[in-house]
Design a protein around this motif. Structure first.
Motif, mmCIF file in Angstrom:
data_model
loop_
_atom_site.group_PDB
_atom_site.id
_atom_site.type_symbol
_atom_site.label_atom_id
_atom_site.label_comp_id
_atom_site.label_asym_id
_atom_site.label_seq_id
_atom_site.Cartn_x
_atom_site.Cartn_y
_atom_site.Cartn_z
ATOM 1 N N LEU A 114 15.411 60.818 53.943
ATOM 2 C CA LEU A 114 14.998 61.441 55.206
ATOM 3 C C LEU A 114 13.486 61.641 55.262
ATOM 4 O O LEU A 114 12.850 61.401 56.300
ATOM 5 C CB LEU A 114 15.712 62.784 55.382
ATOM 6 N N GLU A 115 12.901 62.067 54.150
ATOM 7 C CA GLU A 115 11.447 62.254 54.103
ATOM 8 C C GLU A 115 10.723 60.926 54.320
ATOM 9 O O GLU A 115 9.716 60.860 55.035
ATOM 10 C CB GLU A 115 11.052 62.865 52.756
ATOM 11 N N ALA A 116 11.232 59.875 53.707
ATOM 12 C CA ALA A 116 10.621 58.553 53.884
ATOM 13 C C ALA A 116 10.752 58.087 55.328
ATOM 14 O O ALA A 116 9.828 57.477 55.883
ATOM 15 C CB ALA A 116 11.261 57.549 52.934
ATOM 16 N N CYS A 117 11.897 58.365 55.942
ATOM 17 C CA CYS A 117 12.083 58.014 57.359
ATOM 18 C C CYS A 117 11.103 58.782 58.235
ATOM 19 O O CYS A 117 10.495 58.219 59.168
ATOM 20 C CB CYS A 117 13.520 58.316 57.790
ATOM 21 N N LYS A 118 10.922 60.057 57.927
ATOM 22 C CA LYS A 118 9.990 60.896 58.692
ATOM 23 C C LYS A 118 8.567 60.356 58.599
ATOM 24 O O LYS A 118 7.826 60.334 59.595
ATOM 25 C CB LYS A 118 10.047 62.328 58.155
ATOM 26 N N ASN A 119 8.185 59.923 57.422
ATOM 27 C CA ASN A 119 6.797 59.503 57.177
ATOM 28 C C ASN A 119 6.509 58.060 57.583
ATOM 29 O O ASN A 119 5.347 57.630 57.532
ATOM 30 C CB ASN A 119 6.450 59.684 55.697
ATOM 31 N N ASN A 120 7.540 57.326 58.008
ATOM 32 C CA ASN A 120 7.336 55.906 58.316
ATOM 33 C C ASN A 120 7.860 55.488 59.689
ATOM 34 O O ASN A 120 8.101 54.308 59.925
ATOM 35 C CB ASN A 120 7.993 55.050 57.222
ATOM 36 N N GLN A 121 8.051 56.442 60.565
ATOM 37 C CA GLN A 121 8.441 56.153 61.956
ATOM 38 C C GLN A 121 9.636 55.200 62.047
ATOM 39 O O GLN A 121 9.612 54.178 62.743
ATOM 40 C CB GLN A 121 7.256 55.556 62.753
#
Length: 339
Positions: A114-121
């Protein structure tokens, strides 16, 4: 579809079969898996070998979703548009004996995604939940509008936690998220810890099969091709949130945030004894049966209401048990070289 798709748990049962389908659709796949030893790693490696020998664009990395740095590196280097998170520690009974594993993988690992999704649009995150979240609820069929606050295993609790955390991220960061409650998935290349796999192996070996709750159980068995077709359609349709959502009278299955949850089942509950009979018929061998009490963490029956899914993607899983078991047995005999 000119987008990169990241699939976690790509060496797993659903991940492998989904990847095969997407590669046929000429979709670029980034696959990650930690190849853990919960079940036979040779089967996982055979799945990967099959993918590597399939025509298409497939990049594999041995990465654990618990490793935040490596997860972030994959996202940064490959810039996927769609993420399908299927990586998880599975096993209802295993979760009772090993709860910390489920917290670290299914919750901490999921937060890393989820954090990676948040940071990579990311345009759309599709993640695996489970019919296990319905827990002690005995109201059938299971509907996404049922309250699911009474889990009966750590595995079920971890999947319910996934749904809640995903909704929070969807609300806070406008990440389109879709959670999928899978109902007893079966078929070729399946998991060796699942009942149909264990039954087939024991019957062919002339050994007793273990039948829990003295056979008084029923499941909504869902064929793997139906799961993959549903996933293929869902990943292309990201939720946007319900503008008319009434916070004073909230509907459980909906949200103002771009987050949805769907059941994926066959909408047909088959008794355990009927299921065993279909395996016996396909093998041409009668099973030696050992009837036992119910196991901790298990439920008596499952049945999916898939009307929300059908309305969303115009598709209804419908493979018949006899057809699905036929395909599984054919694969099993070929893979394990059984006459």
């Amino acid at each position: 579809m000119d987008k990169k798709v990241l699939i976690t748990g790509v060496a797993g049962f659903i991940g492998f079969n989904l990847c095969k389908k997407l590669m046929k659709e000429k979709i670029n796949i980034i696959g990650i898996d930690n190849l853990n030893s919960y079940y036979d790693t040779n089967l996982k490696k055979a799945r990967l070998d099959n993918l590597k020998n399939t025509e298409g664009n497939f990049n594999f990395f041995k990465v654990d979703i618990e490793d935040k740095e490596k997860v972030d590196e994959i996202f940064l280097n490959y810039k996927p548009s769609i993420v399908i998170n299927l990586a998880a520690q599975a096993g209802v009974r295993y979760s009772i004996k090993n709860p910390r594993t489920f917290i670290s993988t299914n919750i901490q690992g999921f937060v890393n995604i989820l954090e990676a999704c948040k940071n990579n649009q990311i345009e759309h995150l599709v993640y695996a939940s489970s019919s296990s979240v319905y827990g002690g609820n005995e109201q059938l069929p299971y509907s996404e509008n049922n309250i699911v606050d009474h889990p009966v295993s750590i595995y079920a609790a971890s999947k319910k936690a996934n749904e809640l955390i995903a909704h929070a991220y969807s609300h806070l960061y406008s990440i389109p998220c879709t959670g999928l409650r899978f109902f007893t998935v079966y078929g070729p290349w399946g998991r060796p810890d699942m009942s149909y796999f264990l039954f087939t192996k024991a019957i062919l070996a002339g050994e007793n099969i273990k039948i829990f709750n003295h056979g008084q159980m029923a499941r909504d068995f869902t064929y793997i091709d139906d799961i993959c077709e549903s996933l293929f359609r869902i990943m292309k349709k990201a939720p946007t949130g319900e503008k008319a959502f009434d916070k004073k009278n909230p509907l459980i299955s909906s949200s103002w945030a771009p987050h949805k949850i769907f059941n994926i089942g066959n909408s047909n509950s088959i008794t355990l004894m009927e299921f065993i009979e279909s395996i016996e018929k396909e093998l041409g061998v009668r099973a030696k049966k050992n009837f036992l009490p119910m196991q901790p963490g298990d439920v008596k029956s499952t049945l999916a209401d898939t009307s929300l899914l059908e309305n969303w993607i115009n598709y209804k899983p419908s493979t018949k048990i006899k057809d699905g078991i036929k395909e599984f047995v054919h694969w099993y005999k070929f893979f394990y070289k059984k006459a």
